[in-house]
Every structure is written in structure tokens, then in C-alpha cells.
Design a protein around this motif. Structure first.
Motif: not given
Ligand SMILES: [Fe+2]
Length: 304
Positions: A9, A43, A47, A51-52
Motif C-alpha cells: 500500500r 483498492k 487486488e 486496500h492498496s
């Protein structure tokens, strides 16, 4: 072998949380997963984890931290000790400090950026699932990249930060930029997976953010990303072209706070036995922008 799995992230500081969230949802095409008073969590469609990208409300743009996902808690502890042995102080970010995240270790790398390692984050899966999946889900919006791909950061001591990532964290250097006399390293491209880079540094002021790259499939998707940017009146810094370094195809643009983003496609894959590719400073224009063979002025100056 490697305890670090991949980039996990990036938390970006943004000035207008609502405007930025709208941009990352509708122009980049990320999915908003959660929010609280100061942060929005997003996100990409391909993925699996919660979340990223985290957007954090702030007075100035830039990167709060970036994080890499580690195999498990044991590996995390081993890496924590290695980071400290290198001379970087570490501290723990406790479980639940941010939405959907478990405990992380945080430290300042030799270029002044803050980096976290973690193994625990909520698994949410993708719209296509992982049993007999379709190639892509319905209702994609905007550029709709597959994933967060890499970050480029600036710093003064490229040699030391390269040594930190290779000796402590197990990255390999895929490419480097050196002065013509070979005395100094000006750029360093580092991979923990078999992509051309998961993280890169170029010489510049410490603790500055250059860009976050999002992965799209191919050259046509880079062109289409530029169409989407223009349709949305987004400031495009560099129209679609190819990098010499990584051989990737690229378009660069800015989010509403001035943080640079990239849609990035292709690029070679690397294996552990490949040598480091070297670019000399006199060919840096060709290395960065293979077609125009010179740098765009803003490219080295606009940092957040
Ligand atoms: Fe990039």
C-alpha cells in the motif's frame, strides 16, 4: 527465500479528501472500501486485500508511508531485527490504527521516507472471484488498473538506500543510473518480485515522492488511460510513450493535490540470476523517455 511478498500500500497526503476520493474512484477507477474522518481506503479491482491506496487529509501533498506485505508474523519479527541491525529505528503500528489492518512495523529508511512491513490485512477478494473467474468484472470505471504496481521516490544517498533494500529486505537491483565516470549512483530500480521494479529511487531531495505507478495491461490501455485523463481534464505531464529503463509503456499525470500518478504497462520480467542493467547519466533522457530522448523539465522538479 524472500520474506517480502510484494508492494502492499501507499498512503498519500491529499488536501481535499472528497475531491481526491472522487478522482481516485472515477478517473483512476479504484474501488472505495472504507472511510473515516481523515482517511479514505481504496483498492484496484484485481487486488484481493482490503486496500492498496489510502488518502489522508493533510495540509500539503506527498507520501505518508508505503508498505510491503510480508509472509507472516515470524518473518516480520526477523525483518524487524534486521532493520534495526542496519541502524534504522523501528516502531510498531498497533492493530486497528487504520481500518482493516493488523499490526505493522514502521521505520525511516536512509532517504527519510517512512516504510512499513505488515502481514495482516483483511482479505476481501475480487469481483471475479477465484473459482472459474471471468477475465474482468462488470462496471469498471476510469483507467481501472489491475493493481498498484510501484513507487518512485527521491533521496540524496542512493547507494545507502539501495544497500538497505538489497541487504536487509532482499530486493534485487534490476537497473541503475550512474555518472559517466561510474563514481556515483543517480538512480536505482529495485524488485522483490519478478517485475522490472517494485520500488525505485532517483537522486533528489530526501523524503520526497515522485510517483505511484498503476499497472494496466498493454500499450492500448496506456493510450486509453490518456483518453480518460483528457476527457476528465486532468493535467497530463507526459503523453503515452515508452521507458528505456524497464521497457515499460507509460503516461504520467497528477492527482488533484499534485501527487504524480502513472499508468504503466508491460516492462520485462526479471529472474534472480539476471545482471543489473546500467544506464550512464549522458543517456538518462533515453533511459527515462525512450522516444523523445530527453527529460521533461517538470519531471525532475515536481515532487511532493
Ligand atoms: Fe513508474
Amino acid at each position: 527465500m524472500n520474506s517480502i511478498l510484494r508492494i502492499g500500500r501507499i498512503e498519500l497526503r491529499v488536501m481535499d479528501l472528497e475531491l481526491s476520493a472522487e478522482y481516485y474512484r472515477n478517473v483512476i477507477g479504484l474501488e472505495e472500501m472504507a472511510r473515516d474522518n481523515e482517511r479514505v481506503y481504496l483498492k484496484a479491482w484485481d487486488e484481493y486485500d482490503h486496500h492498496s491506496i489510502i488518502l489522508k487529509k493533510a495540509d500539503a501533498p506527498g507520501m505518508d508511508h508505503m508498505a510491503f506485505k510480508v509472509k507472516g508474523p515470524y518473518e516480520l519479527e526477523v525483518l524487524e531485527r534486521k532493520v534495526e541491525q542496519f541502524g534504522c529505528k523501528t516502531w510498531r503500528i498497533s492493530h486497528g490504527s487504520r481500518i482493516a489492518e493488523g499490526e505493522a512495523i514502521r521505520f525511516e529508511i536512509p532517504t527519510g521516507h517512512e516504510v512499513e512491513l505488515y502481514s495482516d490485512i483483511e482479505f476481501v477478494g475480487t469481483g471475479t472471484g477465484f473459482t472459474n473467474p471471468d477475465p474482468w468484472p462488470d462496471n469498471l470505471r476510469g483507467i481501472a488498473p489491475h493493481r498498484l504496481d510501484h513507487a518512485l521516490l527521491t533521496g540524496n544517498d542512493i547507494e545507502t538506500v539501495t544497500r538497505f533494500f538489497t541487504e536487509v529486505l532482499g530486493f534485487r537491483q534490476t537497473e541503475k543510473i550512474i555518472t559517466v565516470d561510474g563514481e556515483q549512483m543517480l538512480g536505482s530500480f529495485l524488485a522483490i518480485t519478478n517485475t522490472a521494479h517494485d520500488l525505485a529511487f532517483v537522486k533528489g531531495p530526501d523524503n520526497k515522492f515522485h510517483h505511484a505507478g498503476f499497472h494496466v495491461d498493454n500499450w492500448y490501455e496506456v493510450l486509453k488511460a490518456a483518453d480518460i485523463l483528457s476527457k476528465n481534464k486532468i493535467n497530463i505531464e507526459v503523453t503515452p510513450t515508452r521507458h528505456g529503463i524497464t521497457r515499460g509503456q507509460t503516461v504520467y499525470f497528477f492527482d488533484p493535490s499534485g501527487n504524480r500518478n502513472e499508468a504503466f504497462a508491460s516492462g520485462y520480467i526479471t529472474y534472480a540470476d539476471f545482471p543489473t542493467i546500467t544506464w550512464t547519466e549522458d543517456q538518462i533522457g533515453t533511459g527515462i523517455f525512450y522516444h523523445r530522448r530527453e527529460l521533461v523539465e517538470s519531471f525532475s522538479k515536481a515532487l511532493t
